[in-house]
Enzyme design. Structure first.
Site, PDB file in Angstrom:
ATOM      1  CG  HIS A 126     -28.414  23.396  -2.277  1.00  0.00           C
ATOM      2  ND1 HIS A 126     -28.641  22.542  -3.342  1.00  0.00           N
ATOM      3  CD2 HIS A 126     -28.553  24.662  -2.747  1.00  0.00           C
ATOM      4  CE1 HIS A 126     -28.937  23.269  -4.415  1.00  0.00           C
ATOM      5  NE2 HIS A 126     -28.878  24.547  -4.084  1.00  0.00           N
ATOM      6  CE1 TYR A 186      -7.108  -1.378  -6.455  1.00  0.00           C
ATOM      7  CE2 TYR A 186      -7.814  -3.656  -6.602  1.00  0.00           C
ATOM      8  CZ  TYR A 186      -6.986  -2.685  -6.059  1.00  0.00           C
ATOM      9  OH  TYR A 186      -6.040  -3.042  -5.130  1.00  0.00           O
ATOM     10  CD  GLU A 206      -7.216   2.464  -8.520  1.00  0.00           C
ATOM     11  OE1 GLU A 206      -7.998   2.710  -7.602  1.00  0.00           O
ATOM     12  OE2 GLU A 206      -6.123   1.882  -8.329  1.00  0.00           O
ATOM     13  CB  CYS A 236      -0.914  -0.007   1.220  1.00  0.00           C
ATOM     14  SG  CYS A 236      -1.908   1.465   1.348  1.00  0.00           S
ATOM     15  CB  CYS A 291      -3.133   2.854  -1.298  1.00  0.00           C
ATOM     16  SG  CYS A 291      -3.300   1.214  -0.632  1.00  0.00           S
ATOM     17  CE  LYS A 325      -4.787   3.941  -5.948  1.00  0.00           C
ATOM     18  NZ  LYS A 325      -5.686   2.866  -5.512  1.00  0.00           N
ATOM     19  CD  GLU A 344     -28.151  19.302  -2.817  1.00  0.00           C
ATOM     20  OE1 GLU A 344     -29.056  19.636  -2.041  1.00  0.00           O
ATOM     21  OE2 GLU A 344     -27.562  20.109  -3.553  1.00  0.00           O
TER      22      GLU A 344
HETATM   23  C1  LIG Z   1      -1.483  -0.830  -7.492  1.00  0.00           C
HETATM   24  C2  LIG Z   1      -2.247  -1.095  -6.233  1.00  0.00           C
HETATM   25  C3  LIG Z   1      -3.121  -0.155  -5.757  1.00  0.00           C
HETATM   26  C4  LIG Z   1      -3.833  -0.389  -4.590  1.00  0.00           C
HETATM   27  N1  LIG Z   1      -4.700   0.568  -4.152  1.00  0.00           N
HETATM   28  C5  LIG Z   1      -5.403   0.370  -3.022  1.00  0.00           C
HETATM   29  C6  LIG Z   1      -6.277   1.381  -2.538  1.00  0.00           C
HETATM   30  O1  LIG Z   1      -6.437   2.447  -3.149  1.00  0.00           O
HETATM   31  N2  LIG Z   1      -6.939   1.149  -1.379  1.00  0.00           N
HETATM   32  C7  LIG Z   1      -6.790  -0.029  -0.680  1.00  0.00           C
HETATM   33  O2  LIG Z   1      -7.417  -0.187   0.375  1.00  0.00           O
HETATM   34  N3  LIG Z   1      -5.974  -1.009  -1.131  1.00  0.00           N
HETATM   35  C8  LIG Z   1      -5.269  -0.832  -2.276  1.00  0.00           C
HETATM   36  N4  LIG Z   1      -4.422  -1.808  -2.722  1.00  0.00           N
HETATM   37  C9  LIG Z   1      -4.345  -3.080  -1.977  1.00  0.00           C
HETATM   38  C10 LIG Z   1      -3.438  -2.943  -0.741  1.00  0.00           C
HETATM   39  O3  LIG Z   1      -2.171  -2.469  -1.137  1.00  0.00           O
HETATM   40  C11 LIG Z   1      -3.305  -4.290  -0.057  1.00  0.00           C
HETATM   41  O4  LIG Z   1      -4.587  -4.798   0.231  1.00  0.00           O
HETATM   42  C12 LIG Z   1      -2.515  -4.174   1.256  1.00  0.00           C
HETATM   43  O5  LIG Z   1      -1.239  -3.651   1.028  1.00  0.00           O
HETATM   44  C13 LIG Z   1      -2.422  -5.537   1.912  1.00  0.00           C
HETATM   45  O6  LIG Z   1      -1.643  -5.464   3.068  1.00  0.00           O
HETATM   46  P1  LIG Z   1      -0.851  -6.751   3.571  1.00  0.00           P
HETATM   47  O7  LIG Z   1      -0.296  -6.394   4.907  1.00  0.00           O
HETATM   48  O8  LIG Z   1      -1.706  -7.941   3.449  1.00  0.00           O
HETATM   49  O9  LIG Z   1       0.321  -6.958   2.523  1.00  0.00           O
HETATM   50  P2  LIG Z   1       1.468  -5.978   2.017  1.00  0.00           P
HETATM   51  O10 LIG Z   1       1.161  -4.565   2.328  1.00  0.00           O
HETATM   52  O11 LIG Z   1       1.705  -6.341   0.616  1.00  0.00           O
HETATM   53  O12 LIG Z   1       2.725  -6.384   2.889  1.00  0.00           O
HETATM   54  C14 LIG Z   1       3.348  -7.610   2.741  1.00  0.00           C
HETATM   55  C15 LIG Z   1       4.821  -7.424   3.076  1.00  0.00           C
HETATM   56  O13 LIG Z   1       5.423  -8.692   3.273  1.00  0.00           O
HETATM   57  C16 LIG Z   1       6.722  -8.682   2.715  1.00  0.00           C
HETATM   58  N5  LIG Z   1       7.104 -10.085   2.514  1.00  0.00           N
HETATM   59  C17 LIG Z   1       6.558 -10.988   1.663  1.00  0.00           C
HETATM   60  N6  LIG Z   1       7.110 -12.196   1.847  1.00  0.00           N
HETATM   61  C18 LIG Z   1       8.031 -12.059   2.844  1.00  0.00           C
HETATM   62  C19 LIG Z   1       8.922 -12.958   3.498  1.00  0.00           C
HETATM   63  N7  LIG Z   1       8.949 -14.271   3.214  1.00  0.00           N
HETATM   64  N8  LIG Z   1       9.748 -12.463   4.468  1.00  0.00           N
HETATM   65  C20 LIG Z   1       9.722 -11.141   4.794  1.00  0.00           C
HETATM   66  N9  LIG Z   1       8.901 -10.264   4.216  1.00  0.00           N
HETATM   67  C21 LIG Z   1       8.052 -10.716   3.263  1.00  0.00           C
HETATM   68  C22 LIG Z   1       6.558  -7.867   1.458  1.00  0.00           C
HETATM   69  O14 LIG Z   1       7.796  -7.359   0.991  1.00  0.00           O
HETATM   70  C23 LIG Z   1       5.607  -6.769   1.953  1.00  0.00           C
HETATM   71  O15 LIG Z   1       6.323  -5.663   2.461  1.00  0.00           O
HETATM   72  C24 LIG Z   1      -3.661  -1.607  -3.877  1.00  0.00           C
HETATM   73  C25 LIG Z   1      -2.771  -2.565  -4.351  1.00  0.00           C
HETATM   74  C26 LIG Z   1      -2.065  -2.322  -5.507  1.00  0.00           C
HETATM   75  C27 LIG Z   1      -1.106  -3.371  -6.004  1.00  0.00           C
END
Ligand SMILES: Cc1cc2nc3c(=O)[nH]c(=O)nc-3n(C[C@H](O)[C@H](O)[C@H](O)COP(=O)(O)OP(=O)(O)OC[C@H]3O[C@@H](n4cnc5c(N)ncnc54)[C@H](O)[C@@H]3O)c2cc1C
Length: 468
Positions: free
Chosen positions: A436, A177, A181, A43, A48, A51, A441
């Site tokens: 308004h 989405y 976007e 994110c 997020c 973007k 609204e």
């Molecule tokens: C282009 C794009 C736009 C988006 N826009 C929106 C939006 O506008 N609004 C919204 O709500 N959501 C949005 N999302 C979705 C949102 O980013 C995800 O839902 C959110 O980041 C999920 O959080 P998470 O903690 O599950 O995973 P992540 O935030 O992906 O975190 C996972 C972390 O784990 C790390 N990792 C993975 N494997 C390992 C490992 N084995 N050892 C150590 N570290 C590891 C990764 O490097 C990463 O840092 C968007 C996603 C994308 C791709």
């Protein structure tokens, strides 16, 4: 009781992992978190935030154009793409620092490197083993790319956010989405955009009116959306141009091809299957309502569980888990009534269920739809319209869904999400006085029900309902 190095060991410092670890730390738990990339996750660094900054950056083109109708004369605007990218990257660096500081301030130990689970209470990072009473998998998801000739030449959203040069022409494959976007961003930045989608309209899974309205608005802005088509193969020419052969037999050329063809849970090669942690067929960790996996001491939150893949959901799941484990406050996130937005141009926002889902699960409905040109565009002459839709269960008059396409939709729908969560009825909306003049609204002034297609068809065979 065995002695462990930590009470909680979290793998992945993105939205869910950081939120859970910090909350656990705030209750005095001994917590470690490992991250293989930069702290902040998708994110903050690849989703997020970058973007949305590009959406803001791109939107200025419209604003410059619109200002003329309000009497402004602005010299022909030009974009310095490198400057925009550098400003965005600086902000991401700042946020990365903020996240690291937040972890430190909560007493969470950050361990850099890729983690994998070696037994139900042990994680290995960079050759060192750490034991913990509980292990949290919050490794997120990664872009999915289908196998086909030439796929190595395409970019995903990760690449699109870090392009060194702005392409002149881009083909975006996928109308979800992320695809729409980026189509909006590139189009507003002056790039010629072609979007290839498998269906007729973009945003599969959203309400049908939203889908057709947005598809039409995007086309009006000059985005070339081609329906029912996919890529057969692609190749890179000597001059760097990409040539795409579609399933319709057309050959398209572009300077960049972006695949926005979905994301898959990040579970490969981290020892889960070997331990008996059950994964579904997409590779997502299967969890119960409290985010516990099939192995008692291992939990998972966020995209890696493939429930509702949104940042606030990952955060809420993570916090609920920390409350349960470390504050004697059992919590589960209710995944219904979660609002979401698509930062397309114009944007979309929605909370509750679609008309199709409502008809299947709730029977008779009252549906209110309104489409209009926002006041903002009357003087500027912009042809962009807005559409709002309220779906009401007929018997109880309870609102089942709010949907909007149009300027400020996400800001408007956030408030309506509270009302929906509280079980708002149509009568309560009607009793609410509007602000308004606003577009919002309209949600409290809609009076005319759209003719029910089924009832109209019963009355007049062959009759089809027409949207307002
Ligand atoms: C282009 C794009 C736009 C988006 N826009 C929106 C939006 O506008 N609004 C919204 O709500 N959501 C949005 N999302 C979705 C949102 O980013 C995800 O839902 C959110 O980041 C999920 O959080 P998470 O903690 O599950 O995973 P992540 O935030 O992906 O975190 C996972 C972390 O784990 C790390 N990792 C993975 N494997 C390992 C490992 N084995 N050892 C150590 N570290 C590891 C990764 O490097 C990463 O840092 C968007 C996603 C994308 C791709």
């Amino acid at each position: 009781m065995p002695q462990y190095d930590f009470d909680l060991f979290t793998i992945g410092a993105g939205s869910g992992g950081v939120a859970s670890s910090r909350r656990a730390g705030s209750y005095g738990a001994k917590v470690a978190i490992c991250e293989e990339d930069r702290v902040g996750g998708t994110c903050v660094l690849r989703g997020c935030v970058p973007k949305k900054l590009l959406v803001y950056g791109a939107h200025f083109r419209h604003d410059f154009e619109d200002s003329a109708g309000y009497g402004w004369s602005v010299p022909e605007p030009t974009l310095d793409w490198k400057k925009l990218q550098a400003a965005k990257d600086k902000e991401l660096d700042r946020l990365n620092g903020v996240y690291k500081r937040l972890l430190r301030d909560s007493g969470v130990q950050l361990i850099e490197g890729r983690g994998h689970v070696v037994d139900p209470h042990t994680v290995e990072v960079a050759g060192k083993r750490y034991t913990a009473a509980h292990i949290l998998i919050s490794t997120g998801s990664r872009p999915f790319l289908p196998e086909m000739p030439g796929i190595e030449h395409v970019i995903t959203s990760d690449g699109a956010l870090s392009l060194k040069e702005l392409p002149r022409r881009i083909i975006i494959v996928g109308g979800g989405y992320i695809g729409v976007e980026f189509a909006g961003i590139f189009n507003a930045l002056g790039v010629k955009v072609v979007v290839l989608i498998r269906g007729d309209t973009v945003l599969r899974g959203f309400d049908d009116d939203v889908r057709s309205f947005l598809t039409q608005e995007m086309r009006k802005k000059g985005i070339d959306i081609r329906s029912e088509v996919f890529v057969r193969d692609l190749e890179k020419r000597a001059d760097g141009t990409l040539s795409v052969l579609t399933t319709m037999g057309d050959t398209l050329e572009a300077d960049a091809v972006m695949f926005a063809t979905g994301r898959v849970p990040h579970t490969r090669g981290i020892g889960l299957e070997e331990l008996g942690v059950k994964l579904d067929k997409r590779g997502a960790v299967m969890v119960d309502a409290g985010s516990r996996s099939s192995v008692e001491s291992i939990y998972a939150v966020g995209d890696v569980t493939d429930r509702l893949n949104l940042t606030p959901v990952a955060i809420a799941e993570g916090r609920a888990l920390a409350e349960t484990l470390f504050n004697d406050n059992p919590m589960q996130l209710d995944h219904s009534g979660v609002p979401s937005a698509v930062f397309s141009q114009p944007p979309v926002s929605t909370v509750g269920i679609t008309e199709l889902a409502a008809r299947e699960s709730h029977g008779k409905l009252d549906v209110y739809v309104s489409s209009f040109r926002p006041m903002k565009y009357t003087l500027s002459g912009r042809e962009e319209r807005a559409m709002m839709k309220t779906i009401v269960e007929r018997d109880t008059q309870r609102v089942l869904g709010f949907h909007m396409v149009g300027v400020d939709a996400p800001e408007i729908v956030q408030g309506l999400a509270v009302a929906l969560k509280c079980g708002v009825t149509k009568q309560q909306l009607d009793a609410t006085v509007g602000i308004h003049p606003t577009a919002a609204e309209e949600f409290v002034t809609m009076r005319d029900k759209r003719p029910d297609p089924q009832e109209s068809a019963e009355r007049e065979p062959g009759h089809e309902a027409v949207n307002n």
